[in-house]
Scaffold this motif. Structure first.
Motif, PDB file in Angstrom:
ATOM      1  N   SER A 472      64.329  50.876  42.878  1.00 21.14           N
ATOM      2  CA  SER A 472      64.680  50.521  41.502  1.00 21.14           C
ATOM      3  C   SER A 472      65.776  51.417  40.946  1.00 21.14           C
ATOM      4  CB  SER A 472      63.439  50.614  40.606  1.00 21.14           C
ATOM      5  OG  SER A 472      63.075  51.965  40.378  1.00 21.14           O
ATOM      6  N   TRP A 473      65.923  52.648  41.483  1.00 21.95           N
ATOM      7  CA  TRP A 473      66.883  53.597  40.913  1.00 21.95           C
ATOM      8  C   TRP A 473      68.215  53.617  41.658  1.00 21.95           C
ATOM      9  CZ3 TRP A 473      62.281  55.043  43.234  1.00 21.95           C
ATOM     10  CH2 TRP A 473      62.379  55.682  44.465  1.00 21.95           C
ATOM     11  N   GLY A 474      68.432  52.663  42.580  1.00 17.64           N
ATOM     12  CA  GLY A 474      69.747  52.511  43.179  1.00 17.64           C
ATOM     13  C   GLY A 474      69.891  52.969  44.606  1.00 17.64           C
ATOM     14  N   GLN A 475      68.845  53.477  45.214  1.00 13.09           N
ATOM     15  CA  GLN A 475      68.964  53.845  46.620  1.00 13.09           C
ATOM     16  C   GLN A 475      69.031  52.602  47.482  1.00 13.09           C
ATOM     17  OE1 GLN A 475      65.774  55.600  49.414  1.00 13.09           O
ATOM     18  NE2 GLN A 475      66.848  57.393  48.627  1.00 13.09           N
ATOM     19  N   LEU A 476      70.034  52.553  48.339  1.00  9.55           N
ATOM     20  CA  LEU A 476      70.173  51.483  49.331  1.00  9.55           C
ATOM     21  C   LEU A 476      70.148  52.158  50.701  1.00  9.55           C
ATOM     22  CD1 LEU A 476      73.011  49.350  47.652  1.00  9.55           C
ATOM     23  CD2 LEU A 476      70.544  48.920  47.589  1.00  9.55           C
TER      24      LEU A 476
END
Length: 654
Positions: A472-476
């Protein structure tokens, strides 16, 4: 040393313990053990608890489980999916330092493993993926009959209690519609598998962006075809929206069995044996290898106290994990003779493969900061917002705390993300993989067989080249799913306590194609964040992860009996010949279930207790029976190649 006679108490005394199977020290500090047990299991992770549960179903069979960790306290940071990653790592985890990675930057890395009853399932990210049919059929191709997809599917189903995705707007928006009946799944097993009652909007942006790049959605990544993108199922209760782990699934239901005993806070220091006693019951007995009769184990709380001896009537089963099982074998005299002599350990069986064939999914974890002001992520659950989210969870079992840190994943096939497929395959085939210097001819031959299977898997469209996990916080996060590199796990001392930090060297990118696949993943990420659905989040790449920077600099973060022994088996991640293109907890549960049936069948002729496969599977190749598997030559574990002696030591549950 304390003798087992001085420790023996009546079974009726054990029944009085409030913890049921848990054995606690009495007033003078000794443990009330039986004189002898049918089975002794070393480690209470997935493999250990599955086998302990299934063997103790027979009330006439006594089982002792010895675990170095403790029971977790079931606190909110452990049981609630939304708290994953926020728990105090000192409580139920152990940090293990890798050797300097010479094929990267010469720096060390740290990874963690669970240290508790339940193992890493107490602290993992809950992601529940099996892998593809071809992943497991490759095991069979490497000389392990009965361990292909059809041989393992009954055990995948036996281990799980699957709840289909909820039919709400979150699923519909992502075009994810569940089949009313998913026959590949089990619905009566111990492990609860389900979906959260909340999905972050970013998960939908991710899935919609993935589709813009031509990656299809996959309504069920566990159906045997793993490729595609999905809202991923988790090892969690759909009803209670809490973690489902090996302890809750396989131990708590057996707490009242007087024949199942659990000791916590004790480390097994040696496997005990005598030589002779006839050949192993397996038809794969090798006459030139000594036949050790395993008699029990020694264990203690620390290196300063006397060890305690527990004896076995039938077998010792190692389930200490893919790092510590091979280390325990080595310091007990079973492993590469050169290493053992350097440690001052008497060589009982010279097995060059013990501690070899270490594999892991190399992973990059870039975070693309979402600058859009309307993005709500797990990092925003603070202060009064946290109080509200917590109350919603506790009262209604809804809201953000029901969502694990990973809602959505993509598992692209190689041909879906590059038009250079043949070039990558040629690189993988032609590149010089620097194997560990300890590899002998048999290990090198085994690796050559593995490499042929990996090349076949990469060329397919139903097996992934890598995984992208969206938080949800942008880690890919990007993980290579078919790693070609191989490493080692070696004891650094003859003392198990001094081996709390063994020599762990995964040798990341010792085969360069692993880094090449990760770079393709970084480039894919950069295309993904430019799609309209993802661009709406205003993602900002971290330093070093633009396409050009990534190219220039990459920071990386069938019996399972041991050869030459009559009654020593391994049931943990270390038996995996090739890591599947998936998170491996589901696979280890299935391995544990199948191993339990093999042991039962060999010991007292008990037939497998698995549900028959649905009709649509009946025209496929039937699963081999445990009796068939026992004739396959799987001695310390599943064969990684086509020669005796090659053993695997893979990573524990992610």
């Amino acid at each position: 040393m304390l003798s087992t006679n001085t420790l023996a108490f009546a079974c009726s005394f054990l029944l009085s313990f409030g913890f049921g199977v848990r054995i606690l020290p009495n007033e003078n500090g000794s443990l009330p053990l039986l004189d002898s047990y049918d089975y002794i299991i070393v480690g209470a992770g997935i493999g250990g608890l599955v086998v302990a549960n299934r063997l103790s179903e027979d009330a006439s069979v006594s089982v002792l489980v010895i675990e170095s960790g403790d029971l977790d306290d079931r606190a909110e940071d452990i049981s609630i999916p939304g708290n994953i990653g926020l728990e105090d790592p000192r409580r139920y985890e152990v940090k293990l330092e890798m050797a300097p990675q010479e094929f990267l930057d010469g720096e060390t890395r740290v990874f963690t493993q669970g240290k508790a009853v339940g193992g890493s399932t107490i602290v993992n990210g809950l992601v529940w993926t099996r892998g593809s049919v071809a992943d497991f059929d490759a095991w069979e191709h490497l000389g392990n009959p009965g361990w292909g997809w059809m041989g393992l599917l009954p055990y995948f189903r036996k281990s799980e209690n699957y709840s289909k995705p909820i039919s709400n707007k979150s699923i519909q928006d992502a075009s994810m519609t569940a089949r009313s009946v998913i026959s590949e799944h089990g619905h009566h097993g111990p492990v609860e598998v389900g979906y959260p009652n909340y999905f972050y909007n970013q998960s939908h942006n991710f899935l919609n962006g993935i589709q813009k790049l031509g990656i299809p959605l996959n309504e069920d990544p566990n159906s045997g075809n793993a490729t595609g993108a999905c809202m991923v199922p988790s090892s969690m209760s759909a009803k209670n929206q809490s973690r489902s782990d090996a302890r809750t699934a396989y131990l708590d239901s057996a707490l009242e069995r007087p024949n199942l005993h659990l000791i916590t806070g004790h480390t097994v220091t040696h496997i005990l044996y005598d030589k002779g006693g006839g050949k192993p019951s397996s038809s794969t007995y090798v006459p030139s290898v000594p036949s050790l009769n395993i008699t029990g184990v020694e264990f203690a709380t620390n290196e300063t106290v006397d060890t305690i001896t527990a004896t076995c009537k039938k077998e010792v089963i190692l389930a200490a994990g893919s790092i510590f099982s091979p280390v325990l074998l080595q310091i007990s005299g079973i492993g590469p003779a050169k290493l053992l002599r350097s440690l001052g350990v008497d060589v009982a069986i010279d097995l060059p493969g013990v501690g070899s064939n270490l594999q892991d999914h190399p992973t990059l974890e870039p975070v693309y900061d979402y600058a859009s002001p309307d993005v709500f992520s797990a990092w925003d659950i603070v202060g009064s917002t946290r109080d509200g989210v917590r109350e919603e969870y506790l009262v209604n079992r809804t809201g953000p705390w029901t969502a694990p840190m990973v809602n959505a994943i993509a598992l692209p096939a190689l041909s879906w993300i590059t038009d250079r497929v043949q070039e990558v395959l040629d690189d993988a085939a032609d590149a010089n993989c620097t194997l560990p210097s300890s590899y002998d001819a048999a290990l090198r031959e085994g690796y050559a067989a593995q490499q042929a299977e990996l090349l076949s898997l990469l060329a397919r469209t139903d097996t992934p080249a890598y995984e992208v996990m969206s938080t949800s916080w942008g880690q890919l996060a990007i993980s290579a799913m078919q790693p070609f590199s191989r490493g080692t796990v070696l004891a650094n001392s003859s003392s198990m306590f001094e081996n709390s930090q063994p020599i762990i060297d995964p040798r990341f990118c010792s085969h360069p194609v692993d880094c090449e696949l990760l770079l393709l993943g970084v480039e894919f990420n950069n295309r993904l964040i430019q799609t309209p659905p993802m661009a709406a989040l205003k993602p900002r790449p971290p330093p070093g992860f633009s396409a050009e920077e990534a190219r220039n600099k990459t920071a990386l973060d069938e019996t399972v009996r041991v050869y030459g022994t009559r009654n020593l088996r391994i049931v943990d991640a270390g038996v995996i010949p090739l890591v599947p293109g998936a998170h491996i907890q589901a696979t280890i549960y299935a391995i544990g279930e199948k191993a339990a049936d093999i042991i039962k069948n060999e010991s007292w002729g008990t037939l497998p207790r698995v549900e028959p496969l649905p009709e649509e599977f009946q025209d496929r190749q039937p699963a081999a029976s445990p009796e068939d598997s026992s004739k396959s030559g799987l001695l310390p574990l599943l064969k990684p190649g086509r020669r005796h002696g090659t053993t695997h030591s893979g990573r524990e549950v992610r």
